[in-house]
Design a protein around this motif. Structure first.
Motif, PDB file in Angstrom:
ATOM      1  N   ASP A   1      30.300  -5.982 -50.429  1.00  0.00           N
ATOM      2  CA  ASP A   1      29.608  -5.346 -49.308  1.00  0.00           C
ATOM      3  C   ASP A   1      28.258  -6.002 -49.013  1.00  0.00           C
ATOM      4  OD1 ASP A   1      31.646  -3.427 -49.060  1.00  0.00           O
ATOM      5  OD2 ASP A   1      30.708  -2.135 -50.562  1.00  0.00           O
ATOM      6  N   TYR A   2      27.791  -6.828 -49.932  1.00  0.00           N
ATOM      7  CA  TYR A   2      26.470  -7.433 -49.767  1.00  0.00           C
ATOM      8  C   TYR A   2      26.386  -8.731 -50.558  1.00  0.00           C
ATOM      9  CZ  TYR A   2      25.515  -5.990 -54.523  1.00  0.00           C
ATOM     10  OH  TYR A   2      25.571  -5.855 -55.891  1.00  0.00           O
TER      11      TYR A   2
ATOM     12  N   LYS B   1      23.215  -5.825 -45.784  1.00  0.00           N
ATOM     13  CA  LYS B   1      24.273  -6.815 -45.997  1.00  0.00           C
ATOM     14  C   LYS B   1      23.816  -7.952 -46.914  1.00  0.00           C
ATOM     15  CE  LYS B   1      26.526  -5.712 -41.646  1.00  0.00           C
ATOM     16  NZ  LYS B   1      26.905  -6.161 -40.288  1.00  0.00           N
TER      17      LYS B   1
END
Length: 298
Positions: free
Chosen positions: A111-112, A142
């Motif tokens: 997710d990041y 992000k």
């Protein structure tokens, strides 16, 4: 393994990091070597959307997904593949960066990103626009931090003045001492981490056939390699000597080693347990060839 803080960030990364560009196209072999890196304490893995047209990120993402909370993932953006696949063009525009992060996150199955880096840069870029893109990605969660991958002093100075970069990835070795002229001290003064690539100069300092490198003739390359070999031992081989030359500079945070085999991996990590270079050995290496300096992008 030794761990150090990356610039101002809350990331304590391994002194030897994994440069994923050298991975091949065998998923099983890639997984084996990446998992061995984890076993040896490496926690920082660097890739880019450019490598293998995104497949490198996909290999890394799949192999490291189960360990995501124990590692730091870094990728890069800015090189846009042409539609016909014939090559790539430079694109540091805000719109492009904001669009490309989505593909990198998907391929890396996360997710990041812990670190997102501009994969190059020129003084003629729309630098403020580029910075806006990275800052927005931070606000969106992000990316945790951003940096640049650049060897150009004029570009590095602008990002130091105008952005919140935490790191600069740059080429540095006994055969490329250009960063010593101004960049390393400047980055150290501003508490910006330095990630080194090319520490063994394409293998020329170790075992690759002689050839010209940057402004050095094959004869000068041979002198540098011979100096490295002359102070290497059974306990510290030539590759480890070349790595120590870089690691012992106080500005350097981590060496991002391009690793293709488990043996190369274990040798790279083993450098941290080997005998450090003495002042006399450092002087011998430094005097092997005249230190080069930047001729452009000053």
């Amino acid at each position: 393994m030794e761990y150090v803080q990356l610039g101002k960030a809350d990331l304590r990364i391994s002194r030897i990091s994994f440069g994923c560009m050298s991975l091949g196209d065998d998923a099983a072999a890639n997984e084996t070597i990446l998992h061995r890196a984890l076993d040896l304490g490496i926690n920082f893995f660097d890739t880019a959307d450019l490598y293998a047209k995104g497949m490198n990120e996909a290999f890394v993402g799949k192999a490291l997904k189960p360990y995501r909370d124990k590692i730091y993932l870094a990728s890069k953006v800015g090189n846009q593949w042409r539609a016909d696949g014939s090559g790539w063009d430079w694109n540091p525009r805000k719109e492009y960066i904001l669009a490309q992060i989505e593909g990198s996150l998907k391929r890396l199955q996360t997710d990041y990103l812990d670190l997102y880096q501009l994969h190059g840069g020129t003084i003629d870029d729309p630098i403020d626009e580029t910075i806006e893109a990275f800052e927005l990605l931070k606000q969106q969660g992000k990316i945790r931090h951003y940096g640049i991958s650049s060897i150009r002093p004029n570009v590095i100075r602008e990002y130091i003045k105008r952005s919140n970069i935490i790191s600069v990835m740059m080429q540095y070795s006994l055969l490329d001492r250009r960063p010593e002229e101004t960049c390393l001290s400047l980055l150290q003064q501003n508490n910006i981490g330095v990630l080194v690539r090319g520490a063994v100069a394409q293998g020329l300092l170790v075992n690759k056939p002689l050839k010209a490198y940057l402004n050095y003739s094959p004869r000068e390359v041979e002198k540098a390699a011979a100096a490295v070999q002359s102070i290497s031992t059974n306990e510290r081989n030539a590759a480890q000597t070349a790595l120590l030359f870089v690691l012992q500079h106080p500005a350097i945070t981590s060496v991002v080693a391009g690793i293709r085999t488990v043996q190369q991996l274990e040798e790279a990590v083993g450098v941290l347990g080997s005998r450090k270079l003495t002042p006399q050995e450092m002087e011998l290496l430094q005097q092997a060839v005249v230190a080069n300096k930047y001729e452009q992008h000053r």
